[in-house]
Design a protein around this motif. Structure first.
Motif, short mmCIF file in Angstrom:
data_model
loop_
_atom_site.label_atom_id
_atom_site.label_comp_id
_atom_site.label_asym_id
_atom_site.label_seq_id
_atom_site.Cartn_x
_atom_site.Cartn_y
_atom_site.Cartn_z
N ARG A 113 77.34 -54.04 -1.33
CA ARG A 113 77.62 -53.79 0.23
C ARG A 113 76.99 -54.94 0.67
O ARG A 113 77.49 -55.45 1.78
N ARG A 143 86.19 -46.85 -3.26
CA ARG A 143 85.74 -46.16 -2.08
C ARG A 143 84.61 -46.69 -1.49
O ARG A 143 84.51 -46.37 -0.27
N LEU A 144 83.66 -47.34 -2.44
CA LEU A 144 82.61 -47.88 -1.63
C LEU A 144 82.93 -49.06 -0.85
O LEU A 144 82.45 -49.20 0.29
N GLU A 175 84.24 -47.89 2.56
CA GLU A 175 83.16 -47.69 3.39
C GLU A 175 82.92 -48.84 4.23
O GLU A 175 82.42 -48.97 5.34
N GLU A 176 82.73 -50.17 3.29
CA GLU A 176 82.36 -51.24 4.06
C GLU A 176 83.71 -52.13 4.71
O GLU A 176 83.57 -53.13 5.16
N GLU A 177 84.60 -51.15 4.72
CA GLU A 177 85.94 -51.55 5.80
C GLU A 177 86.55 -52.83 5.14
O GLU A 177 87.31 -53.63 5.95
#
Ligand SMILES: *Cc1c(COP(=O)(O)O)cnc(C)c1O
Length: 437
Positions: A48, A81-82, A85-87
């Motif tokens: 992330r 998917r992760l 979430e971080e666009e």
């Protein structure tokens, strides 16, 4: 306790009270006991953090920047998917990568389809799913896509991949933007202009912009600056023929530290150089500023990944070298054999001990070239110890093979003291599943 070689480990790596390497709050020895070896772990905080570092380095300088993750560095459903979430958006290069993103529920408009030889089947799948952009890379593809889009009654948004003829000074196997490359329409030979003209003439393709990718890893910023200038000048020359450069992508290829000696530019340094060159080009050529797409793959997953192996046999050739063999190797990390890639290594169960021996960490595969780290300086090491090789997140599991009928490793995500399986270890049953007779 201080972790030696911390520079090449994930952000959360440290030595715990037992003297063990800990990552994401997980004791690597406990991970090994739970999941076995070889094991690949990815640190969620580093994943992330790297995605955010690129988004903010570029976004703070050039707000219309999009970070598009290059899946070929490593992809699985959990990682997709992760990163959603971080666009991040997603670069794919095959129908298989598209299938992984579909399984992960990634919105198709976030997906950019690259590749120098996409098959008609892959293009059909991409069109049917509705990928955001197809980055066209050959005259055949322009024709195929035009026909397929016509059949589907759709207009596909595309970019043209150009080859600016700039050498990024990396390994020749991973150099892609020079004239003599299978990738991209060369600007210098006129094909790039011809590709743009055909895309503009096409009834079912909507040309949105230009893309280039120079190679990887690129430890300098100058090649991006030079290529940006060349591509902007090219775009400017084609303006009167109808090219509107709304989208611009200088690709990926951002370097990471594999060894302590490596000095990769920070995301800010790449951002400063690329954004300045782009702005300058727009000013000099009197062009409106396009949106910017950057495509880091390695730079996001590479530093987050660590490979863990168990030590088996040791062979000392007196006066020559000592081989320490581990239970993985070129089947899960072919980069040393393929590119002469260099890595650091640490004995995970003696993580705070200073180096005492010089050994060569060899794999278990039947090739003399199956060496992971030549002349590694390690703490004393013996059978049953665990060796950790950092900076292993990119182009290791994705280039893994079943050479020697060896099952591929398990992959786990670690963070806040928890571990979750991203992909289970292969079994012999998996290996035999495809045999038809
Ligand atoms: C491989 C590739 C990338 C990513 O390269 P990294 O070195 O992993 O950053 C980006 N764009 C394209 C078109 C690629 O082929």
């Amino acid at each position: 306790m201080v972790l030696p070689k911390a520079k090449v480990f994930p952000d959360t790596a440290r030595v715990n009270g037992k003297g063990h390497l800990e990552i994401g709050g997980c004791d690597t020895l406990e991970l090994v006991a739970q999941y076995g070896t070889p094991l690949y772990l990815f640190d969620e905080a580093t994943l992330r953090g790297r995605a955010r570092a690129f988004a903010s380095a570029f976004g703070s300088r050039y707000p219309s920047t999009r970070v598009v993750y290059a899946c070929k560095a490593f992809i699985c459903v959990g990682l997709a998917r992760l990163l959603l979430e971080e666009e991040c958006g997603f670069d794919v290069v095959s129908g298989g990568e598209i299938a992984a993103l579909r399984a992960a529920g990634i919105p198709p408009e976030q997906v950019y389809f690259h590749g120098n030889n996409k098959s008609p089947q892959e293009l059909r799948e991409a069109l049917e799913w509705g990928v955001g952009r197809v980055v066209v890379d050959s005259f055949l593809e322009l024709e195929l896509l035009e026909d397929l889009a016509a059949q589907a009654g759709k207009t596909q948004e595309v970019r043209v991949r150009v080859s600016p003829g700039v050498d990024p000074h990396t390994h020749h196997h991973t150099t892609t933007g020079v004239l003599d490359s299978k990738f991209g329409f060369p600007i210098a030979k006129g094909q790039a202009a011809e590709a743009v003209r055909r895309a503009l003439r096409s009834r079912h393709l909507a040309l949105r912009g230009l893309h280039f990718h120079l190679g990887s890893p690129i430890f300098e910023v100058e090649p991006y600056v030079e290529a940006t200038r060349i591509v902007m000048e090219f775009a400017s020359r084609l303006r009167e023929e109808g090219l509107e450069l709304r989208e611009f992508s200088p690709g990926g290829g951002f370097a990471i530290a594999y060894t302590e000696a490596d000095q990769p530019p920070a995301p800010e340094a790449y951002a400063e150089a690329i954004v300045s060159a782009l702005r300058q080009g727009c000013r000099d050529l009197d062009m409106p500023e396009p949106s910017l797409t950057i495509e880091p793959g390695r730079a996001i997953v590479g530093p987050a990944g660590v490979a863990l192996y168990t030590v088996g046999a040791t062979k000392e050739v007196p006066g020559v070298r000592t081989y320490v063999s581990v239970d993985g190797g070129m089947g899960d990390n072919i980069r040393p054999a393929l590119y002469g890639a260099k890595y650091e290594a640490v004995v995970a169960n003696r993580a705070s001990q200073p180096p005492a021996v010089t050994v060569t960490v060899a794999g278990k595969f039947c090739e003399s070239g199956d060496v992971l780290v030549r002349d590694a300086r390690l703490a004393p090491v013996t059978q049953g110890d665990v060796i950790a090789i950092p900076a292993s997140g990119a182009y290791c599991p994705t280039m893994a093979s079943n050479y020697n009928m060896n099952p591929r490793p398990a992959i786990v995500l670690v963070g806040q003291g928890r571990s979750r399986l991203l992909r289970r270890r292969e079994t012999y049953g998996d290996l035999l599943r495809y045999d038809a007779l």
